[in-house]
Enzyme design. Structure first.
Site, PDB file in Angstrom:
ATOM      1  N   ILE A  66       0.876  -1.162   0.000  1.00  0.00           N
ATOM      2  CA  ILE A  66       0.000   0.000   0.000  1.00  0.00           C
ATOM      3  C   ILE A  66       0.915   1.214   0.000  1.00  0.00           C
ATOM      4  O   ILE A  66       1.860   1.283   0.794  1.00  0.00           O
ATOM      5  CB  ILE A  66      -1.013   0.017   1.167  1.00  0.00           C
ATOM      6  CG1 ILE A  66      -1.954   1.224   1.041  1.00  0.00           C
ATOM      7  CG2 ILE A  66      -0.327  -0.049   2.500  1.00  0.00           C
ATOM      8  CD1 ILE A  66      -3.157   1.175   1.977  1.00  0.00           C
ATOM      9  N   ALA A  67       0.677   2.110  -0.933  1.00  0.00           N
ATOM     10  CA  ALA A  67       1.539   3.287  -1.040  1.00  0.00           C
ATOM     11  C   ALA A  67       0.755   4.456  -1.621  1.00  0.00           C
ATOM     12  O   ALA A  67      -0.123   4.270  -2.466  1.00  0.00           O
ATOM     13  CB  ALA A  67       2.745   2.992  -1.930  1.00  0.00           C
ATOM     14  N   GLU A 100       2.385  -6.743   7.075  1.00  0.00           N
ATOM     15  CA  GLU A 100       3.581  -6.366   7.819  1.00  0.00           C
ATOM     16  C   GLU A 100       3.801  -4.875   7.589  1.00  0.00           C
ATOM     17  O   GLU A 100       3.549  -4.377   6.501  1.00  0.00           O
ATOM     18  CB  GLU A 100       4.833  -7.124   7.344  1.00  0.00           C
ATOM     19  CG  GLU A 100       4.836  -8.594   7.675  1.00  0.00           C
ATOM     20  CD  GLU A 100       4.204  -9.456   6.576  1.00  0.00           C
ATOM     21  OE1 GLU A 100       3.929 -10.638   6.844  1.00  0.00           O
ATOM     22  OE2 GLU A 100       3.958  -8.932   5.467  1.00  0.00           O
ATOM     23  N   ASN A 105       7.141   2.792  11.482  1.00  0.00           N
ATOM     24  CA  ASN A 105       6.163   3.535  10.683  1.00  0.00           C
ATOM     25  C   ASN A 105       4.861   3.693  11.478  1.00  0.00           C
ATOM     26  O   ASN A 105       3.861   3.028  11.222  1.00  0.00           O
ATOM     27  CB  ASN A 105       5.923   2.844   9.344  1.00  0.00           C
ATOM     28  CG  ASN A 105       5.137   3.711   8.387  1.00  0.00           C
ATOM     29  OD1 ASN A 105       4.520   4.695   8.775  1.00  0.00           O
ATOM     30  ND2 ASN A 105       5.146   3.328   7.115  1.00  0.00           N
ATOM     31  N   TYR A 112      -3.784   1.386  10.117  1.00  0.00           N
ATOM     32  CA  TYR A 112      -4.239  -0.001  10.194  1.00  0.00           C
ATOM     33  C   TYR A 112      -5.074  -0.238  11.451  1.00  0.00           C
ATOM     34  O   TYR A 112      -6.088  -0.940  11.407  1.00  0.00           O
ATOM     35  CB  TYR A 112      -3.058  -0.959  10.127  1.00  0.00           C
ATOM     36  CG  TYR A 112      -2.197  -0.752   8.896  1.00  0.00           C
ATOM     37  CD1 TYR A 112      -2.752  -0.439   7.664  1.00  0.00           C
ATOM     38  CD2 TYR A 112      -0.814  -0.844   8.971  1.00  0.00           C
ATOM     39  CE1 TYR A 112      -1.969  -0.222   6.539  1.00  0.00           C
ATOM     40  CE2 TYR A 112      -0.021  -0.638   7.853  1.00  0.00           C
ATOM     41  CZ  TYR A 112      -0.597  -0.323   6.644  1.00  0.00           C
ATOM     42  OH  TYR A 112       0.181  -0.114   5.538  1.00  0.00           O
TER      43      TYR A 112
END
Length: 157
Positions: A66-67, A100, A105, A112
């Site tokens: 995911i970015a 993960e 971060n 999340y």
């Protein structure tokens, strides 16, 4: 929208900016041809600014990527990507989700957690630079309650 091969040049630009060293184009290509993988892109004004992807294995989904482009962060786009991915996982009857995330971060971990993921373990030296990964899990993804949670999140946007 679903990621396709023709999106890879833009996706790879984001991948190189966000992750070092990140995934190779061949890794994305391989996943785009897997029957159990799903990758989505997000556009703003026609430009791909983010993506999410993962695998659906039996009744679990593993979010692999995911970015969001750095200049588009803090606009809720990562949340939109994750929401859509989890909504599709819910529709497909996935019971659980995992991912993960770098131990350092904290913004990603907070995102999340907002979706119900909980820290469940650590993978030592998981990343190429030696940083540990926090393993996070989301249970009860297939429940009507989680479906209602996702609908409410969408309504609140």
């Amino acid at each position: 929208e679903p990621m396709r091969e023709e999106h890879l040049p833009e996706v790879m630009q984001i991948e190189r900016r966000v992750f070092q060293p990140g995934w190779s184009e061949q890794a994305f290509l391989r996943d785009l041809h897997r029957h159990d993988a799903l990758y989505l892109i997000l556009r703003v004004d026609g430009k791909i600014v983010g993506y999410v992807g993962g695998w659906f294995v039996v009744d679990e989904c593993h979010i692999t990527n995911i970015a969001v482009c750095p200049e588009y962060r803090e606009q809720g786009l990562g949340s939109r990507l994750l929401h859509r991915f989890l909504a599709l996982a819910h529709e497909r009857g996935m019971r659980r989700a995992t991912l993960e995330v770098r131990i350092g971060n904290i913004p990603a971990q907070n995102l999340y957690k907002k979706f119900g993921f909980r820290p469940m373990g650590v993978r030592k030296r998981y990343y190429d630079d030696g940083e540990d990964a926090l393993i996070m899990w989301l249970d009860d993804l297939d429940t009507p309650e989680y479906g209602a949670f996702l609908k409410q999140m969408r309504a609140d946007r």
